[in-house]
Structure formats: C-alpha cells, structure tokens
Design a protein around this motif. Structure first.
Motif, short mmCIF file in Angstrom:
data_model
loop_
_atom_site.label_atom_id
_atom_site.label_comp_id
_atom_site.label_asym_id
_atom_site.label_seq_id
_atom_site.Cartn_x
_atom_site.Cartn_y
_atom_site.Cartn_z
N SER A 28 0.81 -1.21 0.00
CA SER A 28 0.00 0.00 0.00
C SER A 28 0.85 1.27 0.00
N VAL A 29 2.17 1.14 0.20
CA VAL A 29 3.02 2.33 0.12
C VAL A 29 3.10 2.84 -1.32
N PHE A 30 2.71 1.99 -2.29
CA PHE A 30 2.65 2.41 -3.69
C PHE A 30 1.19 2.69 -4.05
N ARG A 31 0.95 3.80 -4.69
CA ARG A 31 -0.41 4.19 -5.03
C ARG A 31 -1.01 3.28 -6.09
N CYS A 32 -0.16 2.77 -6.99
CA CYS A 32 -0.63 1.90 -8.06
C CYS A 32 0.52 0.99 -8.48
N GLY A 33 0.20 0.06 -9.39
CA GLY A 33 1.21 -0.87 -9.86
C GLY A 33 2.32 -0.18 -10.63
N ARG A 34 2.00 0.90 -11.33
CA ARG A 34 3.03 1.60 -12.08
C ARG A 34 4.08 2.21 -11.15
N ASN A 35 3.62 2.68 -9.98
CA ASN A 35 4.57 3.24 -9.02
C ASN A 35 5.56 2.19 -8.54
N MET A 36 5.08 0.95 -8.36
CA MET A 36 6.00 -0.09 -7.92
C MET A 36 6.95 -0.47 -9.05
N ALA A 37 6.45 -0.47 -10.30
CA ALA A 37 7.34 -0.73 -11.44
C ALA A 37 8.38 0.38 -11.58
N ALA A 38 7.98 1.63 -11.31
CA ALA A 38 8.93 2.74 -11.36
C ALA A 38 9.96 2.62 -10.25
N TRP A 39 9.54 2.14 -9.07
CA TRP A 39 10.46 1.94 -7.96
C TRP A 39 11.53 0.90 -8.30
N MET A 40 11.17 -0.05 -9.16
CA MET A 40 12.13 -1.06 -9.61
C MET A 40 12.96 -0.59 -10.79
N GLY A 41 12.67 0.60 -11.32
CA GLY A 41 13.44 1.13 -12.45
C GLY A 41 13.05 0.54 -13.78
N LEU A 42 11.79 0.11 -13.92
CA LEU A 42 11.33 -0.55 -15.14
C LEU A 42 10.49 0.38 -16.02
N VAL A 43 10.61 1.68 -15.83
CA VAL A 43 9.85 2.63 -16.65
C VAL A 43 10.83 3.50 -17.43
N PRO A 44 10.39 4.10 -18.56
CA PRO A 44 11.31 4.91 -19.37
C PRO A 44 11.79 6.15 -18.64
N ARG A 45 13.04 6.52 -18.92
CA ARG A 45 13.61 7.75 -18.36
C ARG A 45 13.06 8.94 -19.15
N GLN A 46 12.60 9.97 -18.44
CA GLN A 46 12.03 11.14 -19.08
C GLN A 46 13.01 12.31 -19.08
N ASN A 47 13.02 13.04 -20.20
CA ASN A 47 13.76 14.29 -20.30
C ASN A 47 12.89 15.28 -21.07
N SER A 48 11.67 15.47 -20.54
CA SER A 48 10.65 16.26 -21.23
C SER A 48 10.72 17.71 -20.80
N SER A 49 10.38 18.59 -21.74
CA SER A 49 10.37 20.02 -21.45
C SER A 49 9.53 20.73 -22.52
N GLY A 50 8.89 21.82 -22.12
CA GLY A 50 8.11 22.62 -23.07
C GLY A 50 6.97 21.86 -23.71
N GLY A 51 6.40 20.91 -22.99
CA GLY A 51 5.29 20.14 -23.54
C GLY A 51 5.70 19.03 -24.49
N LYS A 52 7.00 18.86 -24.70
CA LYS A 52 7.48 17.80 -25.59
C LYS A 52 7.99 16.64 -24.75
N GLU A 53 7.43 15.48 -24.98
CA GLU A 53 7.84 14.29 -24.24
C GLU A 53 9.04 13.64 -24.92
N ARG A 54 10.07 13.40 -24.15
CA ARG A 54 11.25 12.69 -24.63
C ARG A 54 11.51 11.51 -23.69
N LEU A 55 11.28 10.33 -24.19
CA LEU A 55 11.44 9.12 -23.39
C LEU A 55 12.66 8.36 -23.87
#
Length: 341
Positions: A237-264
C-alpha cells in the motif's frame, strides 16, 4: 525535550546525530549520542515523529525506537539529499532529515520485520555464493589453460576439467599444480552445495505462504522472484498503483521532457536493482518459450515488432504491476485470452 515534535536522526555505526524541531518548525534540539545512549534517550522522550534515512541498520533502529511509542518513518537517501544545505556533515544531515520527514509529498519506506530481513538475506547470500562459484570456475579454467588444457563453455566443460584434475595418471598436469587445483575444486564443490541448499530454502520460503504460491502462478515469477517480492515489499500500500511499484524497480522509461514535448529514453534503472534483475531474467525465460509458440498473445505480437530484450523489459514491467495488484487485492492470476490470427 517535552516540546520536541519532530526528530531527524542521522545513524551511523557508533555516533548518532539528532536534530529536533517543535510544532512551528523551530530548532530546539541538537544532540550527539553514542550507540549505548541512543535507545535510553528515546525511551525518556515523549512520543514524536522520527525520521531516518533508509540505509544500513535503519530497519533495526526503526523497530527499536517504535517500541517506545514514536512514529518512525524511513526515507530513501536520494530524497533527503536535496534538503542538505551547503556542506555535508552529521549535523547538516540530521537537519535535512528532520526537514524532509515533514514534507507532505515525501515517499517513505516501510520498516521490515526480522523475518522479512532474514528472507532477503537468503537472496543476498545466494548472490555472493554465485559470484564465488563463477570466480572459482574462471580460476580453474585459467590455471589449466596455462598447461594447454581447455574445455568448452558450460557445465559439461567444467566437468571435463574436474575429471582431468582427479586423474592422477594424466601427465599434462604437474603434481604441484594438481595439488593447487584440488584445493580450488574442494572450494568449488562446497560453494555449489551451499547454493543448492540456499535454493531449497528459498523454494520452501516461497511455498510456505499463500501469497507466495499465488505469485508463482504468474509466468515469469518463480520462487526466487516471489520470495524476493514478499521480502522487499512487505506493505504494497506504500505504492499508489502498480506503475509506481514498477517505477520503484526502475522498469519505466527515463524522461527528459520540457516545453510540452515528451522525450522518453531507456529505463531508469533506479530503485531495487535485485528485483529488476530477477524480473528481467524471468521475462526472458517466458520470451524464449513464447517465440516457439503458435498462440497470438500480446507478447508474441510485441516480439514481432521489438527486440527480445525490449519485450522482456515490457513483460517485467507488466509482471511488476500484476504482482502489486495480487498483493493488494488478494486475487489469483488470470491468464489473458489469446487473439485469433
């Protein structure tokens, strides 16, 4: 000390630094304690909020301090670092911890029980033993190659080398070299036996709980991953959703977004490295079987468009989310329906 509302505790091996705040956030306590005086101090202190960095020995201190009625919260060290002002020292670290623990958006780590720490120790010891086995195997191969004796890669190749070492009539190895290699072989056999015993304990641990048996129903999650998930995530329950736990494990894309442009980019590789490695290894095993299957599952369609390792990351991410849902809601794994070709 009666007005202390929040304490930031910077732990170490022998010397501990405390930084206390009142309800208004004003500093009213700065204290340096030895190891023997730490618990008696908190025993006399009225219940308050205690912040600690989630590092070595932090779970032990969290359990011991919580026995006196204090609310103890553990925080990842990288989330505390931005609150350190200028120079880094024990006093600055304790002040930063006291500041960070009061933030409403701070993410906390659930303290582990001794049983959960013991389960995770099985995995850490297994990693160490596997490294030692690889080191001994490479040493045996390298020493024998000096005498022109080589063998193919793999278990069968090692068995051939062991047969040469055991054969005293083989003149290719001098007596002194054979004696040294026999020492390495004795260590190699001992480590291999210890790994097998460790694996049996991990398997028994995974099967001993109802949650572990349910998690092992997921393709790509075996006894190792199931027991590691239970040990590393005692409170999902310390994670709000399953994606948060996947992000905690480092299994999500790295973001470098700015100015409304998504860079994954590639995955972040942040958080729990061991769980990420185990989930990836399990996903690769599933992919090898899926490439031989005729069923049109989402994984087969993904492999047709992406490289196997990219698909393995996607499957590991999905398994992490599935595991979170099963741990939170007590559900069993449901096999997805195949799509007609």
């Amino acid at each position: 000390m009666a007005n202390v509302h929040v304490i930031g505790l910077d732990i170490a091996k022998s010397v501990f630094q405390l930084h206390g705040l009142d309800e208004a956030g004003t500093t009213i306590l700065q204290k340096r304690l030895t190891r023997a005086r730490l618990l008696p101090f908190f025993e006399k202190l009225p219940p308050c909020l205690v912040g600690i960095e989630a590092c070595a020995t932090s779970h032990y201190w969290a359990r011991e301090i919580a026995k006196f009625g204090h609310e103890v919260r553990l925080m990842p060290a990288q989330y505390v670092k931005p609150y350190v002002k200028r120079q880094k020292n024990d006093m600055a670290d304790a002040e930063a911890i006291a500041e960070a623990v009061t933030r409403p958006t701070m993410r906390f780590v659930a303290p582990k029980a001794p049983e959960e720490q013991s389960a995770m120790m099985l995995h850490k010891v297994r990693l160490m033993l596997n490294r030692q086995l690889v080191m001994l195997t490479n040493a045996i191969r390298a020493h024998m190659a000096e005498f022109g004796i080589v063998a193919p890669v793999g278990r069968r190749g090692v068995d051939r080398l062991l047969e040469v070492i055991d054969d005293a009539a083989d003149a290719r190895l001098p007596a002194a070299a054979r004696q040294c290699l026999q020492m390495l072989v004795a260590q190699w056999k001992l480590v291999k036996q210890q790994i097998l015993e460790n694996d049996r304990q991990v398997l028994g641990l995974a099967r001993s709980t109802e949650l572990g048996r349910r998690l092992m129903e997921v393709p790509g999650i075996g006894p190792l991953v199931a027991s590691a998930l239970i040990a590393c995530v005692p409170d999902p329950s310390v994670f709000r959703c399953g994606r948060n736990m996947a992000a905690w494990m480092g299994l999500v894309p790295r973001q470098n977004s700015s100015g409304g442009k998504e860079r994954l980019g590639s995955i972040t590789k942040a958080g729990n490295r061991y769980l990420r490695q185990m989930l990836f290894a399990g996903a690769m095993a599933v992919i090898r079987r899926a490439m031989q299957s005729t069923r049109r599952t989402w994984l087969v369609r993904l492999i047709e468009r992406r490289k196997p390792k990219v698909a393995a990351i996607a499957l590991a991410n999905k398994n992490a989310r599935i595991a979170w849902a099963m741990m939170m809601h007590g559900e069993r794994y449901r096999e997805p329906m195949a799509v007609a070709a």
